[in-house]
Design a protein around this motif. Structure first.
Motif, mmCIF file in Angstrom:
data_model
loop_
_atom_site.group_PDB
_atom_site.id
_atom_site.type_symbol
_atom_site.label_atom_id
_atom_site.label_comp_id
_atom_site.label_asym_id
_atom_site.label_seq_id
_atom_site.Cartn_x
_atom_site.Cartn_y
_atom_site.Cartn_z
ATOM 1 N N THR A 125 40.420 93.855 47.638
ATOM 2 C CA THR A 125 40.202 91.964 48.054
ATOM 3 C C THR A 125 38.769 91.866 46.579
ATOM 4 O O THR A 125 37.736 92.416 46.605
ATOM 5 N N GLY A 126 39.444 90.836 46.135
ATOM 6 C CA GLY A 126 38.566 90.365 45.135
ATOM 7 C C GLY A 126 38.813 90.867 44.314
ATOM 8 O O GLY A 126 38.280 90.810 42.727
ATOM 9 N N GLY A 128 41.433 90.930 42.059
ATOM 10 C CA GLY A 128 41.972 89.476 41.007
ATOM 11 C C GLY A 128 43.686 89.832 40.789
ATOM 12 O O GLY A 128 44.031 89.583 39.901
ATOM 13 N N LYS A 129 44.438 90.214 42.894
ATOM 14 C CA LYS A 129 45.403 89.773 42.451
ATOM 15 C C LYS A 129 45.914 88.552 42.662
ATOM 16 O O LYS A 129 47.490 88.399 41.856
ATOM 17 N N THR A 130 45.711 87.499 43.184
ATOM 18 C CA THR A 130 45.938 86.280 42.926
ATOM 19 C C THR A 130 46.042 85.640 42.139
ATOM 20 O O THR A 130 47.157 84.897 41.419
ATOM 21 N N HIS A 131 44.744 86.219 40.768
ATOM 22 C CA HIS A 131 44.649 86.262 39.515
ATOM 23 C C HIS A 131 45.769 85.980 38.484
ATOM 24 O O HIS A 131 46.208 85.384 37.641
ATOM 25 N N ASN A 314 34.789 87.625 48.688
ATOM 26 C CA ASN A 314 35.825 86.594 47.184
ATOM 27 C C ASN A 314 36.224 84.927 47.854
ATOM 28 O O ASN A 314 35.822 84.698 49.368
ATOM 29 N N SER A 317 39.867 84.044 49.661
ATOM 30 C CA SER A 317 40.775 85.452 49.498
ATOM 31 C C SER A 317 41.621 85.505 50.213
ATOM 32 O O SER A 317 41.902 84.453 51.739
ATOM 33 N N SER A 318 42.832 85.872 50.019
ATOM 34 C CA SER A 318 43.901 85.767 50.966
ATOM 35 C C SER A 318 44.266 86.402 51.931
ATOM 36 O O SER A 318 43.320 87.282 51.874
HETATM 37 N N1 LIG Z 1 41.193 89.297 34.737
HETATM 38 C C1 LIG Z 1 40.299 88.542 35.552
HETATM 39 N N2 LIG Z 1 39.693 87.192 34.632
HETATM 40 C C2 LIG Z 1 39.431 86.804 35.215
HETATM 41 N N3 LIG Z 1 38.608 86.190 36.584
HETATM 42 C C3 LIG Z 1 39.339 86.961 36.715
HETATM 43 C C4 LIG Z 1 40.303 87.865 36.797
HETATM 44 N N4 LIG Z 1 40.218 88.986 37.781
HETATM 45 C C5 LIG Z 1 40.105 87.584 38.820
HETATM 46 N N5 LIG Z 1 39.076 86.927 38.607
HETATM 47 C C6 LIG Z 1 38.689 86.319 38.986
HETATM 48 O O1 LIG Z 1 37.853 86.992 40.396
HETATM 49 C C7 LIG Z 1 38.292 86.225 41.332
HETATM 50 C C8 LIG Z 1 38.596 86.919 43.184
HETATM 51 O O2 LIG Z 1 39.970 87.416 42.178
HETATM 52 P P1 LIG Z 1 41.009 86.636 43.073
HETATM 53 O O3 LIG Z 1 40.835 85.443 44.236
HETATM 54 O O4 LIG Z 1 42.223 86.784 42.371
HETATM 55 O O5 LIG Z 1 41.549 88.249 43.613
HETATM 56 P P2 LIG Z 1 41.853 89.014 44.588
HETATM 57 O O6 LIG Z 1 43.057 90.393 44.653
HETATM 58 O O7 LIG Z 1 43.247 87.853 45.268
HETATM 59 O O8 LIG Z 1 41.670 89.000 46.030
HETATM 60 P P3 LIG Z 1 41.865 88.490 47.767
HETATM 61 O O9 LIG Z 1 42.391 89.808 47.621
HETATM 62 O O10 LIG Z 1 40.596 88.839 48.399
HETATM 63 O O11 LIG Z 1 42.854 87.825 47.972
HETATM 64 C C9 LIG Z 1 38.580 85.314 40.779
HETATM 65 O O12 LIG Z 1 37.181 83.625 40.813
HETATM 66 C C10 LIG Z 1 39.170 85.404 39.636
HETATM 67 O O13 LIG Z 1 39.447 83.873 38.942
#
Ligand SMILES: Nc1ncnc2c1ncn2[C@@H]1O[C@H](COP(=O)(O)OP(=O)(O)OP(=O)(O)O)[C@@H](O)[C@H]1O
Length: 872
Positions: A125-126, A128-131, A314, A317-318
């Motif tokens: 979690t957190g 950067g998957k959604t990013h 996060n 968080s998804s």
């Molecule tokens: N490569 C990147 N560059 C800049 N910011 C990033 C990058 N990857 C992640 N972030 C930032 O980190 C934070 C968390 O990322 P994100 O929501 O994509 O995580 P996640 O893996 O989808 O988490 P979850 O599983 O909880 O949904 C966001 O604010 C996102 O903008």
């Protein structure tokens, strides 16, 4: 311009679902699949940028990543530095465009060429998957760029809206023109209403609201890439579905999407298998989109319905796994390049972009209540994905046929076709390099390693032979252009021209001028004749050339077949060699795996032993402490008991002693009384009265000498007393001597008198007399007649001592004997002895000794301790 031909587009005949048909289909599929070979699951790794310097992940090279345990773990020996290989590792500086180009663009090309694809974003979690999947409007992620590239590439080759329609059984059908245009009218009306409604609802949209679709669409920087080489003789329809797997239920995020009331809670959907055994979500809303903006609008509406929550790791968080699927439907144009061909099956391909929810430990996310249940379900699904991949890999490595538990979770069940060979599978492993994520990143790396070892059957697109010349669309376009130009130039008859593109493909020279007039008709006929002759000749030549070509092609084919046969043979021998090599490789791999497993288990055993040992040491120390405590407790208990017992015995002893002493005192008193009475009776009854009183008196005094027997304490002796406890003499005249003279004591009429100090005379001894605190000494006077017939007065002197029982006791210390002698009597020279051996009376010393002995040996007289002698 109105089209001359208005062909009806009949529906595609429904596919028969008989068993035979299904078997045929699956066999066909298998043949197609096996023809394509295998591809590994492509696993990429993306490291997100972080501000902190405390990271545990570093890029070794473009395909290798190193993960080092944090110092605390490393020191304890539980972790070691490990390297993992990926198809490509993207460092923190890698931009969204590069990720898209390397990971997703090939999948988009496949999609547009009729192949399926699946892309997972997996990670903690957190991380950067959604990013990675969504990105922002300015810097779009994979989903946004994919949509852009699709529409860039298909351009104007799109089908008309509602020409293609989902049949709700995972297939599509071609609608008749009338139905399609009626649906279009309804759509236009509905979108007009919606626009009016949204204008009414938001009369003045905020300019800088980052979330509003208007601002995001105005800020949007679209991807400009175009995929080349698409079949331009097809029409393309693009459809999207947006699903969510939450708590192992599937929801359709586009359900009732065009309705005004979107707040209604979503219904769970079920998974079904279609005629080709492909999984699909029954009853989900599949929306046709005609531009990336339209698709993004739906995406953002769907995202608003996604389960997202704030966690400590996060802010957004998804809480669910999201599946955004793009399906591209291709339909070939007919021979005139005008309308779609309805007699051949539609080509449907799909690309699923999956943003998995992050694996997480609830202790870190600070989850509680519903969030804990969500986290449990998320982790379960990820676990099931891992298990499926493990079983697949084992089956492939060991040629086994274990059942893959796809059905255990909705995600794996839905995507089972991909792993069975219906498309390319890729994964982007997102990594948060922070040291605090080390424990969770490690299993993610292991999963990635596993996944990259899985081979997926390469799917091959079945090219339907439609026997139509290519370039039909362009020819049609040219024809239309020419016709329009002709009409523009005033050649009205061109309006009646049917579209016929066959001349475009004719190789003969241009027709001669065929205009006939009276004077030129002969010439024209001749020209035509020549032309036709030439044409016939050309035809013959072409036929001949064709025959030659056919022959040469046949020859080549035969040669190719022969070569092919040889190649096949060498191929099969090479295959055998390769299989042998692979077997060996697998054996080595298995050995390596075993060694690793043994190593790991040894390591685990060692850790367990260390833990056990530490625990045993702790337990022993604990037991020792407890034992000591127990000992102390028992000791205290026993000491208590002993004290109580001692007290009891003391009390009992004192009581008995008191009794005994009372008895003894009484006995002593009685004895003394008897003694006193005996002396008085003997003195009264003897010749004492007759003894002249004026005889000189010899005063003898002697210290008591301890009799040898006195050193031996007698247990049956008198009551216990201690001379040290005698009554105090320091009270002056308070010290009283109890002068005990029986009544019949004679007065000796002599000046010699015992020095007694303050005394109290008694004639009869009672126990109260002795118990008087002031009485410190006792003196008993007895009179007797000695062997010479002289009066002998004995003074027995003793200390009155308090006894332990509370009574008193007389300890005789001295005997003073007063004898009166007749001065005229002849003195006795030697010491006369009585028959019993005692010195006879008359010998002063002997008498004195004898008296001492008697006094000491008397049972009524208690013996003084040899070292405590007191003289009166
Ligand atoms: N490569 C990147 N560059 C800049 N910011 C990033 C990058 N990857 C992640 N972030 C930032 O980190 C934070 C968390 O990322 P994100 O929501 O994509 O995580 P996640 O893996 O989808 O988490 P979850 O599983 O909880 O949904 C966001 O604010 C996102 O903008």
């Amino acid at each position: 311009m109105k089209s001359v031909r208005t062909p009806m587009r009949p529906r595609v005949p429904p596919k028969p679902n008989t068993l035979e048909h299904l078997q045929q289909n699956s066999e066909q599929n298998n043949n197609v699949k096996n023809a394509g070979g295998q591809d590994p699951v492509d696993v990429y790794c993306r490291i997100r940028p972080v501000d902190s310097l405390e990271t545990c992940v570093s890029v070794v090279d473009s395909t290798t990543l190193k993960i080092s345990p944090p110092n605390s773990i490393g020191r304890s020996g539980c972790g070691r530095e490990q390297q993992y290989r990926f198809k490509e590792v993207f460092g923190p500086q890698t931009g969204q465009k590069e990720i898209f180009d390397k990971v997703a663009k090939p999948l988009v090309a496949d999609l547009l060429n009729g192949k399926n694809g699946l892309l997972f974003a997996y990670g903690v979690t957190g991380s950067g998957k959604t990013h990675t999947m969504q990105g922002s409007a300015k810097d779009g992620g994979i989903v946004r760029r994919t949509l852009d590239v699709i529409f860039n590439s298909i351009g104007e080759w799109q089908s008309q809206r509602y020409m293609l329609k989902p049949d709700h059984l995972n297939g599509f059908e071609i609608q008749a023109d009338a139905d399609a245009s009626s649906d279009r009218r309804q759509f236009d009306a509905a979108s007009n209403i919606q626009k009016a409604f949204s204008k009414f609802k938001n009369p003045r949209p905020k300019r800088n609201a980052s979330n509003s679709s208007s601002s995001s669409s105005s800020d949007r920087v679209p991807e400009t890439t175009v995929i080349d080489g698409l079949n331009e003789d097809n029409v393309y329809g693009v459809f999207i579905t947006y699903l969510e797997a939450y708590n192992n239920y599937i929801y359709d995020l586009l359900e009732n999407i065009s309705g005004v009331n979107m707040t209604k809670s979503l219904q769970t959907k079920i998974l079904r298998e279609d005629g080709q055994r492909n999984m699909y979500v029954f009853g989900c809303n599949e929306v046709e989109v005609k531009s990336p903006e339209e698709a993004l609008e739906l995406l953002s509406k769907g995202q608003k319905r996604r389960k997202v929550a704030h966690t400590s790791l996060n802010a957004e968080s998804s809480r669910s796994h999201s599946i955004f699927t793009i399906r591209v439907v291709q339909c070939p144009l007919d021979e005139q390049g005008e309308d779609v061909l309805t007699t051949v099956p539609l080509r449907i391909s799909q690309l699923s972009l999956v943003d998995l929810a992050g694996s997480e430990r609830t202790s870190r996310t600070g989850a509680a209540g519903l969030r804990i249940k969500e986290a449990g379900n998320i982790n379960n699904t990820l676990m099931m994905l891992r298990t499926c991949i493990e079983v697949l890999r084992d089956n492939q490595l060991n040629n086994a046929n274990r059942m893959v538990p796809y059905r255990d979770s909705k995600i794996t069940h839905y995507f089972k076709n991909y792993f069975d060979g219906e498309g390319k599978v890729k994964m982007v492993i997102c990594v948060n390099p922070l040291t605090s994520d080390y424990d969770e990143t490690l299993p993610v790396m292991k999963f990635a390693e596993l996944a990259s070892e899985v081979q997926v059957q390469r799917s091959v697109v079945r090219n339907e032979v439609i026997a139509l010349p290519p370039g039909r669309r362009r020819a049609n376009f040219l024809f239309r252009e020419v016709r329009r130009n002709m009409i523009n130039e005033g050649f009205d008859k061109a309006k009646e021209l049917d579209i016929d593109i066959s001349p475009v493909y004719t190789l003969s020279p241009a027709w001669p001028d065929t205009s006939l007039s009276d004077d030129t008709w002969l010439e024209t006929l001749a020209k035509l004749k020549n032309f036709l002759k030439r044409r016939i000749a050309t035809r013959e030549t072409l036929l001949q050339q064709t025959r030659v070509k056919v022959d040469s092609v046949s020859e080549r084919v035969a040669t190719a077949e022969a070569e092919n046969l040889m190649l096949r043979q060498s191929n099969s021998s090479l295959n055998a060699l390769r299989a042998a090599e692979e077997r060996k490789l697998k054996e080595y791999e298995a050995l390596l795996l075993n060694a690793e497993a043994v190593n790991e288990s040894l390591f685990n055993n060692y850790n367990t032993l260390v833990e056990d040992y530490n625990q045993a040491v702790e337990e022993r120390a604990l037991a020792q402490n407890q034992g000591q405590l127990e000992k102390m407790r028992i000791k205290a208990k026993l000491t208590n008991k002993l004290e109580m017992h001692k007290e009891k015995i003391d009390k009992e002893f004192k009581n008995r002693l008191k009794e005994h002493q009372t008895k003894m005192v009484l006995t002593q008193v009685r004895a003394l009384q008897q003694l006193a009475q005996g002396h008085s009776s003997s003195s009264s009854g003897g010749s004492l009265a007759a003894t002249p009183v004026n005889r000189p008196i010899t005063r003898q005094s002697a210290r008591t000498v301890a009799h040898p027997s006195s050193a031996v304490p007698s247990l049956a002796g008198p009551a216990v007393s201690n001379p040290r406890h005698r009554r105090s003499f320091s009270q002056g005249n308070v010290n009283v001597v109890l002068d005990h003279r029986p009544l019949k004591t004679l007065d000796t009429n002599t000046v010699f008198r015992p020095v007694l100090g303050k005394r109290r005379s008694i004639s009869k001894l009672r126990s109260e007399d002795l118990n008087n605190d002031r009485v410190t000494h006792y003196c008993l006077t007895t009179q007797n007649q000695d062997s010479q017939g002289e009066l002998e007065t004995k003074l027995y002197k003793g200390d009155v001592l308090p006894t332990t029982g509370g009574g008193s006791q007389v300890v005789f210390q001295d005997v003073e004997i007063l004898r009166q002698r007749d001065p005229l009597a002849v003195p006795n020279s030697g010491v006369k002895r009585n028959s019993d051996g005692t010195p006879a009376t008359g010998s002063l010393d002997a008498a004195l000794q004898h008296e001492r002995w008697k006094a000491l040996a008397s049972p009524a007289t208690p013996r003084a301790p040899a070292n405590k002698r007191t003289r009166l």
